[in-house]
Scaffold this active site. Structure first.
Site, PDB file in Angstrom:
ATOM      1  NE  ARG A 101       3.596   0.970  -1.324  1.00  0.00           N
ATOM      2  CZ  ARG A 101       2.830   1.536  -2.311  1.00  0.00           C
ATOM      3  NH1 ARG A 101       2.629   1.038  -3.275  1.00  0.00           N
ATOM      4  NH2 ARG A 101       2.298   2.721  -2.254  1.00  0.00           N
ATOM      5  CD  GLU A 130       9.350   0.241  -5.499  1.00  0.00           C
ATOM      6  OE1 GLU A 130       8.807  -0.971  -5.261  1.00  0.00           O
ATOM      7  OE2 GLU A 130       8.628   1.365  -5.882  1.00  0.00           O
ATOM      8  CG  HIS A 170       5.979   1.599  -7.856  1.00  0.00           C
ATOM      9  ND1 HIS A 170       6.426   1.421  -6.442  1.00  0.00           N
ATOM     10  CD2 HIS A 170       4.531   1.314  -7.902  1.00  0.00           C
ATOM     11  CE1 HIS A 170       5.223   1.596  -5.635  1.00  0.00           C
ATOM     12  NE2 HIS A 170       4.261   1.466  -6.551  1.00  0.00           N
TER      13      HIS A 170
HETATM   14  C1  DGY Z   1       0.235   3.733  -4.921  1.00  0.00           C
HETATM   15  O1  DGY Z   1      -0.198   4.950  -5.047  1.00  0.00           O
HETATM   16  O2  DGY Z   1       0.611   3.351  -3.848  1.00  0.00           O
HETATM   17  C2  DGY Z   1       0.864   2.988  -6.134  1.00  0.00           C
HETATM   18  O3  DGY Z   1       1.904   2.102  -5.635  1.00  0.00           O
HETATM   19  C3  DGY Z   1       1.376   3.834  -6.942  1.00  0.00           C
HETATM   20  O4  DGY Z   1       1.631   3.317  -8.095  1.00  0.00           O
END
Ligand code: DGY
Length: 308
Positions: free
Chosen positions: A226, A255, A274
């Site tokens: 993240r 983001e 992402h």
């Molecule tokens: C999630 O599912 O948390 C991932 O970051 C998606 O790519």
């Protein structure tokens, strides 16, 4: 029949199964619903919410949703949802673990190799007409097979990354909440630091200026966890001033990263928008699980994958 709100159109046919049993509204736009639009739906009788990682579902929103009975997120990460506030109301929250593990690990390896072997930089040179000849010392990178890879967070995805980099011949060290080496030691030992921890109070800003300075000028950072696990401004300075060799990010803070963000002017940086779970197969399976979770929550039966 319950009223459901799905905050984006999903791949595959899973939402049709939801619509066969319930009244479903799907947000039609490419951009997510605004906080006001989400609040309006939830205040107006929505019982089942199928949301994305881009939808903040905080305690205030849950409090403003009198009829909400089940939440299902189309992600494994749940940092955008106040799980405790939902649990207090007896609202189960579903998520999509396991199914995206291997796909997300593949993306981490793709980014690792891309930045270490300078693939986007080479691609840019070709397109700019700068491929003049084969050159002995141009666009040199570092070998993954000679590297020590430091995995921060040896959960499902971290373990899948471990299997892959061991297959490349790399040495692996790791650091976890309850196991492995201290993160400070990992930062000093690893040639590649790859982040696979959830975003929590303990991991927010984990990779700050001090952490980046512990890494060496030949070391790489890969973040597919993240964005806020890394201090963006410190990373920009680390790249500009050569504290580290490069970084590859699938997640950023903020983001999305605006095209004119100062981070994008830093050298030796690869950024993907992402894409961790973004394969046709995995995203369709995630949709199935997300719908199964919501159907179970609305039926009052145990969710296949419950996060709270
Ligand atoms: C999630 O599912 O948390 C991932 O970051 C998606 O790519």
């Amino acid at each position: 029949m319950a009223r459901c709100f799905v905050t984006r159109s999903l791949p595959g046919t899973a939402v049709d199964r939801l619509a066969a049993e319930h009244e479903v509204e799907v947000w039609p736009d490419r951009l997510p619903p605004s906080p006001d639009a989400l609040r309006e739906r939830l205040a107006g009788g929505v019982e089942g919410l199928l949301c994305m990682l881009t939808d903040p579902v905080g305690a205030d929103l849950i409090a403003a949703a009198p009829d909400l009975r089940a939440v299902s997120t189309y992600a494994v990460g749940t940092d955008n949802i106040d799980l405790a506030a939902a649990a207090e109301r007896g609202i189960p929250v579903g998520h999509t673990p396991d199914v995206l593990t291997e796909t997300s690990a593949d993306l981490a390896l793709a980014l690792m190799l891309a930045v270490m072997r300078r693939i986007p930089a080479g691609d840019a040179e070709v397109r700019a007409g700068e491929w003049l000849t084969w050159e002995p010392a141009r666009l040199l990178g570092h070998d993954l097979h000679r590297a020590t890879v430091g995995i921060v967070g040896l959960g499902r995805i971290g373990q899948a990354v471990k299997r892959r980099v061991e297959g490349f011949g790399a040495r692996v060290v790791h650091s976890g909440r309850t196991d492995g080496m201290p993160v400070e030691q990992l930062l000093e030992e690893a040639d590649v630091v790859t982040l696979h921890c959830p975003l929590t109070d303990a991991t927010r800003g984990l990779i700050d200026e001090a952490a980046l300075r512990r890494m060496g000028p030949d070391a790489y950072l890969v973040n597919t966890a993240r964005g806020p696990v890394v201090d963006t401004d410190a990373l920009r300075r680390a790249l500009e001033e050569g504290w580290i060799a490069g970084a590859a990010l699938d997640v950023t803070d903020p983001e999305p990263l605006p095209a004119d963000h100062p981070l994008l002017s830093a050298p030796n940086l690869v950024v993907a928008p992402h894409l961790g779970s973004a394969s046709h197969e995995t995203r369709a399976e995630m949709a199935d699980i997300a719908v199964d979770n919501l159907l179970a929550g609305l039926a009052g039966t145990p969710l296949p994958h419950r996060a709270n």
